[in-house]
Design a protein around this motif. Structure first.
Motif, PDB file in Angstrom:
ATOM      1  N   CYS A 136       1.293  -1.537   0.304  1.00 51.70           N
ATOM      2  CA  CYS A 136      -0.393   0.221  -0.100  1.00 51.70           C
ATOM      3  C   CYS A 136       0.520   1.397   0.185  1.00 51.70           C
ATOM      4  N   PRO A 137       0.248   1.878  -0.587  1.00 54.85           N
ATOM      5  CA  PRO A 137       1.325   3.194  -0.268  1.00 54.85           C
ATOM      6  C   PRO A 137       1.398   4.159   0.715  1.00 54.85           C
ATOM      7  N   SER A 138       0.792   4.076   1.855  1.00 54.90           N
ATOM      8  CA  SER A 138       0.890   4.263   3.673  1.00 54.90           C
ATOM      9  C   SER A 138       2.551   4.713   3.514  1.00 54.90           C
ATOM     10  N   ARG A 139       2.502   5.420   4.669  1.00 55.59           N
ATOM     11  CA  ARG A 139       4.040   6.129   4.880  1.00 55.59           C
ATOM     12  C   ARG A 139       4.139   5.564   5.893  1.00 55.59           C
ATOM     13  N   LYS A 140       2.885   5.584   7.149  1.00 57.06           N
ATOM     14  CA  LYS A 140       2.943   4.986   8.961  1.00 57.06           C
ATOM     15  C   LYS A 140       3.721   3.625   8.577  1.00 57.06           C
ATOM     16  N   ALA A 141       5.084   3.641   9.691  1.00 60.44           N
ATOM     17  CA  ALA A 141       4.777   2.235   9.778  1.00 60.44           C
ATOM     18  C   ALA A 141       4.951   1.626  11.355  1.00 60.44           C
ATOM     19  N   PRO A 142       3.837   0.945  11.570  1.00 62.58           N
ATOM     20  CA  PRO A 142       2.691  -0.236  10.867  1.00 62.58           C
ATOM     21  C   PRO A 142       1.800   0.472  10.218  1.00 62.58           C
ATOM     22  N   CYS A 143       1.574   0.614   8.908  1.00 60.09           N
ATOM     23  CA  CYS A 143       0.599   1.400   8.269  1.00 60.09           C
ATOM     24  C   CYS A 143      -1.283  -0.074   9.143  1.00 60.09           C
ATOM     25  N   LYS A 144      -2.420   0.041   8.129  1.00 58.64           N
ATOM     26  CA  LYS A 144      -3.222   0.145   9.087  1.00 58.64           C
ATOM     27  C   LYS A 144      -3.475  -1.744   8.020  1.00 58.64           C
ATOM     28  N   HIS A 145      -2.747  -1.726   7.489  1.00 59.54           N
ATOM     29  CA  HIS A 145      -2.966  -2.878   6.521  1.00 59.54           C
ATOM     30  C   HIS A 145      -2.085  -3.793   7.992  1.00 59.54           C
ATOM     31  N   ALA A 146      -0.457  -4.047   7.911  1.00 60.47           N
ATOM     32  CA  ALA A 146       0.289  -4.691   8.941  1.00 60.47           C
ATOM     33  C   ALA A 146      -0.944  -4.359  11.138  1.00 60.47           C
ATOM     34  N   LEU A 147      -1.001  -3.725  10.583  1.00 56.39           N
ATOM     35  CA  LEU A 147      -1.850  -3.807  12.256  1.00 56.39           C
ATOM     36  C   LEU A 147      -3.133  -4.805  12.179  1.00 56.39           C
ATOM     37  N   GLY A 148      -4.755  -4.343  10.910  1.00 58.40           N
ATOM     38  CA  GLY A 148      -5.124  -5.449  10.761  1.00 58.40           C
ATOM     39  C   GLY A 148      -4.642  -6.589  11.170  1.00 58.40           C
ATOM     40  N   LEU A 149      -3.541  -7.363   9.982  1.00 55.53           N
ATOM     41  CA  LEU A 149      -3.583  -8.466  10.046  1.00 55.53           C
ATOM     42  C   LEU A 149      -2.793  -9.025  11.455  1.00 55.53           C
ATOM     43  N   LEU A 150      -1.754  -8.466  11.943  1.00 54.94           N
ATOM     44  CA  LEU A 150      -1.594  -8.977  13.626  1.00 54.94           C
ATOM     45  C   LEU A 150      -3.371  -8.680  14.337  1.00 54.94           C
ATOM     46  N   LEU A 151      -3.964  -8.261  14.125  1.00 57.67           N
ATOM     47  CA  LEU A 151      -5.357  -8.044  15.645  1.00 57.67           C
ATOM     48  C   LEU A 151      -5.964  -9.414  14.412  1.00 57.67           C
ATOM     49  N   LEU A 152      -5.552  -9.526  13.204  1.00 53.40           N
ATOM     50  CA  LEU A 152      -6.669 -10.908  12.472  1.00 53.40           C
ATOM     51  C   LEU A 152      -5.766 -12.495  13.471  1.00 53.40           C
ATOM     52  N   TRP A 153      -4.938 -12.262  13.432  1.00 58.19           N
ATOM     53  CA  TRP A 153      -3.726 -13.278  13.780  1.00 58.19           C
ATOM     54  C   TRP A 153      -3.626 -13.454  15.386  1.00 58.19           C
ATOM     55  N   SER A 154      -3.767 -12.008  16.139  1.00 62.61           N
ATOM     56  CA  SER A 154      -4.458 -12.871  17.479  1.00 62.61           C
ATOM     57  C   SER A 154      -5.528 -13.178  17.952  1.00 62.61           C
ATOM     58  N   GLY A 155      -6.358 -13.468  16.806  1.00 66.59           N
ATOM     59  CA  GLY A 155      -8.018 -13.595  17.759  1.00 66.59           C
ATOM     60  C   GLY A 155      -8.030 -15.034  17.650  1.00 66.59           C
ATOM     61  N   GLY A 156      -7.315 -16.099  17.313  1.00 67.49           N
ATOM     62  CA  GLY A 156      -7.321 -17.093  18.040  1.00 67.49           C
ATOM     63  C   GLY A 156      -6.392 -18.114  16.844  1.00 67.49           C
ATOM     64  N   GLU A 157      -6.240 -19.660  17.139  1.00 65.31           N
ATOM     65  CA  GLU A 157      -5.744 -20.644  16.517  1.00 65.31           C
ATOM     66  C   GLU A 157      -6.261 -20.410  14.755  1.00 65.31           C
ATOM     67  N   GLY A 158      -8.007 -20.665  15.152  1.00 66.21           N
ATOM     68  CA  GLY A 158      -7.764 -20.551  13.126  1.00 66.21           C
ATOM     69  C   GLY A 158      -8.454 -19.518  12.958  1.00 66.21           C
ATOM     70  N   SER A 159      -7.456 -18.039  13.181  1.00 66.79           N
ATOM     71  CA  SER A 159      -7.849 -16.923  12.382  1.00 66.79           C
ATOM     72  C   SER A 159      -6.843 -17.032  11.325  1.00 66.79           C
ATOM     73  N   VAL A 160      -6.085 -17.246  11.562  1.00 63.05           N
ATOM     74  CA  VAL A 160      -4.397 -17.192  10.720  1.00 63.05           C
ATOM     75  C   VAL A 160      -4.003 -19.111  10.549  1.00 63.05           C
ATOM     76  N   PRO A 161      -3.882 -18.994   9.499  1.00 62.83           N
ATOM     77  CA  PRO A 161      -3.682 -20.669   9.284  1.00 62.83           C
ATOM     78  C   PRO A 161      -1.665 -20.388   9.718  1.00 62.83           C
ATOM     79  N   ALA A 162      -1.728 -21.685  10.032  1.00 57.48           N
ATOM     80  CA  ALA A 162      -0.331 -22.244  10.511  1.00 57.48           C
ATOM     81  C   ALA A 162       0.640 -22.868   8.982  1.00 57.48           C
ATOM     82  N   GLU A 163       0.847 -22.291   8.296  1.00 55.34           N
ATOM     83  CA  GLU A 163       1.764 -22.998   7.452  1.00 55.34           C
ATOM     84  C   GLU A 163       3.379 -22.934   7.355  1.00 55.34           C
ATOM     85  N   ALA A 164       3.613 -23.745   6.783  1.00 61.23           N
ATOM     86  CA  ALA A 164       4.738 -24.526   6.848  1.00 61.23           C
ATOM     87  C   ALA A 164       5.688 -23.692   5.551  1.00 61.23           C
TER      88      ALA A 164
END
Length: 452
Positions: free
Chosen positions: A76-104
């Motif tokens: 994304c073109p945002s200059r903020k670190a982290p951007c809103k997408h990185a924050l959203g991804l971390l929040l999704l991942w923090s939601g629990g085991e099934g929120s973000v699959p564990a991939e090899a």
């Protein structure tokens, strides 16, 4: 991700947000709806594709195992670190085991960034080691440079002593009429003398003059401390080695950390930014679980941009830190990390408010210019104190007033809500202006709550 079944909490993810706007925008992206192709690895990476406005998804990767804390990239073109997408991804991942699959295996676009990022970190560590050896290749030249700078600082300190004497001779009342220009001129002279520590203190004097009721008293106090620092530099050969090192640091002579690396599980007690027109300084307080040592790690970034170092409060990392020289100095450099930060239920042992004040008084013997010391208060209750607030021991015997800046922060109300009128454990900075709470824990077992 970082360990099987161990993930960050929502508060720890939101603590990385550079501002309130990013926190709000990231929260809206913390659900599965806008995401596809998400995954995580045991090595400490999370990735995903976030739906974009033009129909092209944004490629987002977060590396919580990065040597500098937490690293991000997003298309994304945002200059903020982290951007809103990185924050959203971390929040999704923090939601629990099934929120973000564990991939090899990460997808190619994520793997390329992760490999390049970690490769650069390895090269920087190697270059740093080589640079350390190269720096000592010509010790005679380094000695001559140090002597020339010391001579310039001595000339600047001597001139500053004369200016302080002139100020006191003409009376402090004149300081309120001369304006800020005279102070800035004096500060510029200290910059020319290569003494940035003296320059910063002179600018503080200029800000105090005419700053409100009681300003002459505050100005006199700061003039006395500046005079003490001047005299310490001019007579540094007569000081104990540790105190002389503190004087050099306060004047502005930076030296690399000289303490042996101390490996421990370091609990992240607090993280907050201090900004000025040219620089953003991130202050991260760490506490060694085994060593019972509290260390301050600093990271810097240009004005308006967050520094690279990001360590969410409440996590612990297995790492080495090395102390900087100086009596009573808490600053340390973060060295090698042996794994990504992970959540922990550990909290530092606390003291009473009276013991906290005594600890600050004792620290002033080693460093008279110390603004505050890190302290954890155990079993204290936030209590109104007229127009301000204080933290009182549960038995009501003693209390510490909160600093004016602390009472103006939204974190005060998080502390009051967490307490609910009962005792809590609070980590913060205790100094001559009062106590600044930075992180709190409920009396019962519970997660750390950032207050800044």
């Amino acid at each position: 991700m970082t360990q099987q079944g161990v993930r960050w909490t929502t508060d720890q993810a939101l603590a990385l947000a550079p501002d309130a706007t990013s926190r709000k925008a990231g929260s809206k992206l913390g659900s599965a709806g806008p995401w596809s192709g998400t995954g995580s690895s045991e090595e400490g990476a999370v990735w995903g594709l976030c739906r974009g406005g033009a129909g092209v998804p944004y490629r987002t990767v977060v590396d919580v195992a990065d040597a500098s804390g937490t690293a991000y990239t997003c298309s994304c073109p945002s200059r903020k670190a982290p951007c809103k997408h990185a924050l959203g991804l971390l929040l999704l991942w923090s939601g629990g085991e099934g929120s973000v699959p564990a991939e090899a295996q990460a997808p190619d676009w994520a793997e390329r960034w992760l490999a390049a990022r970690r490769g650069r970190a390895q090269e920087e560590r190697g270059a740093g080691a080589a640079g350390s050896g190269a720096g000592s290749a010509d010790p005679e030249a380094a000695r001559r440079r140090a002597e020339r700078r010391a001579e310039r600082i001595t000339a600047g300190a001597t001139e500053l002593e004369q200016r302080l004497a002139d100020l006191l001779r003409s009376g402090l009342a004149t300081a309120g009429r001369t304006g800020y220009g005279l102070w800035e001129e004096t500060a510029a002279r200290m910059v020319d003398a290569q003494a940035p520590g003296l320059a910063a203190r002179v600018r503080e004097l200029g800000a105090l003059a005419g700053s409100g009721p009681g300003w002459p008293v505050r100005l006199l106090e700061e003039c006395a401390l500046l005079h003490l620092l001047d005299q310490g530099w001019l007579h540094r050969e007569q000081l104990p080695a540790a105190l002389a090192a503190t004087v050099r640091t306060r004047v502005g002579l930076t030296r690399p950390p000289d303490g042996p690396p101390l490996r421990d599980d370091w609990l992240v007690l607090a993280q907050y930014d201090v900004s000025d027109p040219k620089l953003t300084t991130r202050r991260v307080w760490l506490h060694g679980v085994a060593s019972d040592r509290t260390a301050l790690v600093l990271s810097y970034g240009p004005a308006g941009r967050a520094p690279d170092l990001n360590l969410p409060v409440g996590l612990a990392l297995d790492a080495e830190v090395s102390a900087y020289p100086g009596a009573g100095q808490r600053r340390a450099a973060l060295g090698e990390q042996f794994g990504p930060p992970v959540p922990t239920a550990v909290r530092p042992a606390g003291v009473t408010t009276a013991e906290a004040a005594a600890r600050y008084g004792s620290a002033l013997r080693d460093d008279p210019w110390l603004e505050s010391v890190p302290v954890t208060l155990d079993g204290v209750v936030p209590t109104p104190d007229g127009a301000s607030w204080q933290l009182a021991d549960a038995d009501g015997a003693t209390a510490l007033p909160l600093t004016p800046s602390a009472t103006a922060r939204p974190g005060l109300w998080r502390l009051v809500a967490l307490s609910g009128g009962g005792p809590v454990t609070v980590f913060g900075e205790c100094g001559h202006r009062g106590f600044t709470p930075l992180t709190a824990w409920p009396q019962a077992p519970g997660e750390a709550v950032p207050l800044c």
